[in-house]
Scaffold this active site. Sequence first.
Site, PDB file in Angstrom:
ATOM      1  N   ILE A 114       0.857  -1.187   0.000  1.00  0.00           N
ATOM      2  CA  ILE A 114       0.000   0.000   0.000  1.00  0.00           C
ATOM      3  C   ILE A 114       0.892   1.237   0.000  1.00  0.00           C
ATOM      4  CG2 ILE A 114      -1.729   1.312   1.296  1.00  0.00           C
ATOM      5  CD1 ILE A 114      -2.819  -1.311   2.352  1.00  0.00           C
ATOM      6  N   ARG A 134       0.882   5.794  -0.855  1.00  0.00           N
ATOM      7  CA  ARG A 134       0.056   6.969  -1.143  1.00  0.00           C
ATOM      8  C   ARG A 134       0.195   7.276  -2.629  1.00  0.00           C
ATOM      9  NH1 ARG A 134       4.023  11.189   1.903  1.00  0.00           N
ATOM     10  NH2 ARG A 134       4.973  12.181   0.083  1.00  0.00           N
ATOM     11  N   GLY A 179      11.919  -0.136   1.661  1.00  0.00           N
ATOM     12  CA  GLY A 179      10.954  -0.741   2.549  1.00  0.00           C
ATOM     13  C   GLY A 179       9.938  -1.673   1.919  1.00  0.00           C
ATOM     14  N   GLU A 196      -0.016  12.420   7.135  1.00  0.00           N
ATOM     15  CA  GLU A 196       0.560  11.104   7.321  1.00  0.00           C
ATOM     16  C   GLU A 196       0.357  10.631   8.763  1.00  0.00           C
ATOM     17  OE1 GLU A 196       1.629   8.904   5.396  1.00  0.00           O
ATOM     18  OE2 GLU A 196       2.358   9.802   3.535  1.00  0.00           O
TER      19      GLU A 196
END
Length: 491
Positions: free
Chosen positions: A168, A170, A187, A289
């Site tokens: 997932i 943004r 990551g 965020e």
Amino acid sequence: MSEQPYDLRKVLAEIKDLPGQYHETDVEIDPNADLAGVYRYIGAGGTVMRPTTEGPTMMFNNVKGFPGSRVLIGLQASRQRVATILHHDYKTLGQMLNEAVTKPVAPVEVTREQAPAQEVVHLASDADFDIRKLLAAPTNTEDDAGPYITMGVVYGHSVDHQQSDVTIHRMVLEDKDTIGMYIMPGGRHIGAFLKEYEAINEPMPITINIGLDPAITIGATFEPPTTPLGYNELQIAGALRNEAVQVVPGVAVDALGIARAEWIIEAEILPNQSMQEDINTNSGYAMPEFPGYNGSANPAVNVIKVKAVTHRQDNPIVQTTIGPSEEHVSMAGIPTEASILSLVDRAIPGKVLNVYNAPAGGGKLMTIMQIHKDNEADEGIQRQAALLAFSAFKELKTVILVDEDVDIFDWNDVMWTINTRFQADRDIMVLEGLRNHPLDPSELPEYDPARIRVRGMSSKLVLDGTFPYDMQKSFKRAQFKEIADWQKYLD
């Protein structure tokens, strides 16, 4: 006739009649800042600016500019609701996900005729195609770089098709067929696959899947080392549901989509290309965020070219979230709990009873660990557990250690132990010069030039609130009589 497989609509049907868990409205809502602004008061929770609260998930049936489309927000913005959805105790969701990782159920491919997500097809080559007019992607605030896909599961594979993964990110709608996607360096497995495509200068085919069973969105947020490169996290959702997630070949790209999604965006990540995230607004911001601050717009996000959009025929649902809400805690925090439990169980079995990644850390930055000591030889094992937690999850910043008589899900109980079983001169550990999450604004070099050389470095903290084993008599809580039928006094 077999039972309907799990998808978002089946989940909503299961929770609709539960008190306080679901609410829908036909009042018109503007997706530009108004939708998130309303839900901020009703159910966002997390690190959202106060006043906020933890409340029901909310379905907006009348979205301005998008007739026939609905927007759902906050489905996972309650740990208790997640537990209900997954048919499990909310206090042991971490253990449940830890077990699911070890018993994967691989996805199964179905035909287009079996895939509700492909009932309606829009090709980007169509003259009137404009994803900004098709997908009711909201903005969280008026400063956002644009409409964001915040609950889109990206599904991609390696060049040789031998490995696949879901993550997932943004994603902002930049123009009629372009999306800007932020892939955090180092990551995510999708980033590793992209490097393979960039090495041969070929676009990477992906699908972006929106409107899913929460078992998929929660499972998708696992990270290494718990799920190594090539471990497709759709297998976790399969284990949680004890049924395989259905996937389907794309209509315009060589990639798989999630067959029972509400929407599938088929696209390609362009190789070795980037663009300014806020190119349309120049606001300097991306979107809010998880730490509770507006994320800075990235000057170089990946460029995604849309090839097709497919969706369900009957009032398709756009699922979205508020960046700092309790929903992020559920999606990021529960898998992190599982990752920590997995590592400590292997290294020091039986010493960590439970783990909770609390909302104050956005699910990523803080964990509370419940420690069991058998004898005096276990003194210090609690601090070893904290070090293991940091190694299990590099974005973790603060660990609070408590004894087994403390309810880790009760913030007052946790703070009680810090006030009565803690001395600051001996029970604080500070670890300097480690990596953490770059979205923490206190990790900028100008905040601490002597210790933070580059953005994303951090000092990490351990608060040891466990009492010394040989002093346990001094720390025994007041004992009250156990009353088996106490509830009759409420009748």
